[in-house]
Design an enzyme around this catalytic site. Structure first.
Site, short mmCIF file in Angstrom:
data_model
loop_
_atom_site.label_atom_id
_atom_site.label_comp_id
_atom_site.label_asym_id
_atom_site.label_seq_id
_atom_site.Cartn_x
_atom_site.Cartn_y
_atom_site.Cartn_z
N HIS A 18 -6.59 14.34 -7.71
CA HIS A 18 -5.87 14.92 -6.58
C HIS A 18 -6.77 15.95 -5.88
O HIS A 18 -7.50 16.69 -6.55
CB HIS A 18 -4.59 15.63 -7.06
CG HIS A 18 -3.36 14.77 -7.00
ND1 HIS A 18 -2.65 14.39 -8.12
CD2 HIS A 18 -2.71 14.21 -5.93
CE1 HIS A 18 -1.62 13.64 -7.74
NE2 HIS A 18 -1.63 13.52 -6.42
N GLU B 42 -7.01 14.03 -12.87
CA GLU B 42 -5.77 13.89 -13.64
C GLU B 42 -6.08 13.31 -15.01
O GLU B 42 -6.80 12.34 -15.13
CB GLU B 42 -4.80 12.96 -12.90
CG GLU B 42 -4.36 13.48 -11.54
CD GLU B 42 -3.45 14.70 -11.63
OE1 GLU B 42 -2.98 15.02 -12.75
OE2 GLU B 42 -3.22 15.33 -10.58
N ARG C 232 10.55 12.32 -4.88
CA ARG C 232 11.22 13.48 -4.28
C ARG C 232 11.51 13.25 -2.81
O ARG C 232 12.24 13.99 -2.18
CB ARG C 232 10.37 14.74 -4.47
CG ARG C 232 9.05 14.68 -3.74
CD ARG C 232 8.14 15.86 -4.06
NE ARG C 232 6.89 15.80 -3.30
CZ ARG C 232 5.85 15.05 -3.60
NH1 ARG C 232 5.89 14.25 -4.64
NH2 ARG C 232 4.76 15.06 -2.85
N CYS D 267 1.27 8.52 -6.07
CA CYS D 267 -0.04 8.72 -6.71
C CYS D 267 0.02 8.37 -8.19
O CYS D 267 -0.84 7.64 -8.70
CB CYS D 267 -0.52 10.16 -6.54
SG CYS D 267 -1.07 10.50 -4.85
N1 PCA Z 1 -0.27 12.05 -2.39
C1 PCA Z 1 1.02 11.61 -2.90
C2 PCA Z 1 1.08 10.14 -2.55
C3 PCA Z 1 -0.02 9.90 -1.58
C4 PCA Z 1 -0.85 11.10 -1.61
O1 PCA Z 1 -1.92 11.26 -1.02
C5 PCA Z 1 1.25 11.92 -4.37
O2 PCA Z 1 0.69 12.92 -4.87
O3 PCA Z 1 1.98 11.20 -5.03
#
Ligand code: PCA
Length: 215
Positions: free
Chosen positions: A170, A80, A90, A143
């Protein structure tokens, strides 16, 4: 030995697993390029996740921090680039909290940039044949909340504790849910995050190539 703090998240939203948790458990205690990896799992809860992250920062005193989370709709490992000062959930977090249109830090900057070499990581992953792309949004759920809070903590400390670099990656789901969504096998995800750690330790400055494409 200098430490790399690697965090993942517990499962959320009714899922039984979270690949970010499995990656962190697999790499905890490993030595990568002369650095010890401290792998820790954070709760998927707005306030508590950041309190735990700060506790691990104090205890482990890492020189590099990489936080991981799953983005189940994505088919690639996505470093990111930017964290934004916004919670807009959400769905409820694991404690039932669902903030809407709320700043993470009142009076804080609108955004922070990752200090990881995001394009260098993408290029290194692509060289190994792993799907990878720079992402320009970590969303507005837990996240992004952890990513923004991490970058704010590191930015405010700079000077005192030296420049600790950090950011967020991610990862895809570890299975394709019967072909209904993209996925990447856990072993490949673990290999990919090891490459991301190595690349972050090796590159002081990010690689440059046009438009996020791989040069
Ligand atoms: N993904 C979520 C929160 C925890 C995770 O593993 C997100 O993308 O916000």
């Amino acid at each position: 030995m200098p430490t790399v703090l690697l965090t993942g998240f517990e499962p959320f939203g009714g899922d039984a697993t979270n690949p970010s948790q499995d990656i962190v458990r697999a790499l905890d205690g490993r030595t990568i390029a002369g650095h010890r990896v401290a792998g820790r799992v954070l709760p998927c809860v707005f306030g508590k996740s950041v309190r735990e992250l700060r506790r691990w920062l104090r205890r482990e005193r890492p020189l590099l921090v990489i936080c991981l989370g799953v983005a189940a709709g994505r088919g690639a490992i996505t470093p990111e680039r930017v964290a934004i000062n916004l919670d807009d959930a959400r769905m409820p977090d694991n404690a039932g909290e669902q903030p809407v249109d709320r700043p993470i830090a009142r009076g804080g900057p609108a955004a922070y940039f990752s200090t990881l070499p995001v394009k260098g990581i993408v290029a290194a992953l692509a060289r190994r044949g792993l799907p990878a792309a720079v992402s320009h949004t970590a969303g507005t759920f837990v996240c992004n909340h952890v990513f923004y809070s991490l970058m704010r903590t590191l930015a405010r400390r700079r000077g005192r504790a030296g420049a600790v670099r950090g950011g967020f990656i991610h990862v895809p789901a570890a299975d394709t849910a019967g072909g209904s969504r993209p996925g990447l096998a856990l072993a490949e995800q673990i290999a990919g995050i090891e490459i991301a750690i190595r690349t972050s330790l090796r590159l002081r400055r990010d690689a440059r190539h046009r438009g996020g494409e791989i040069a």
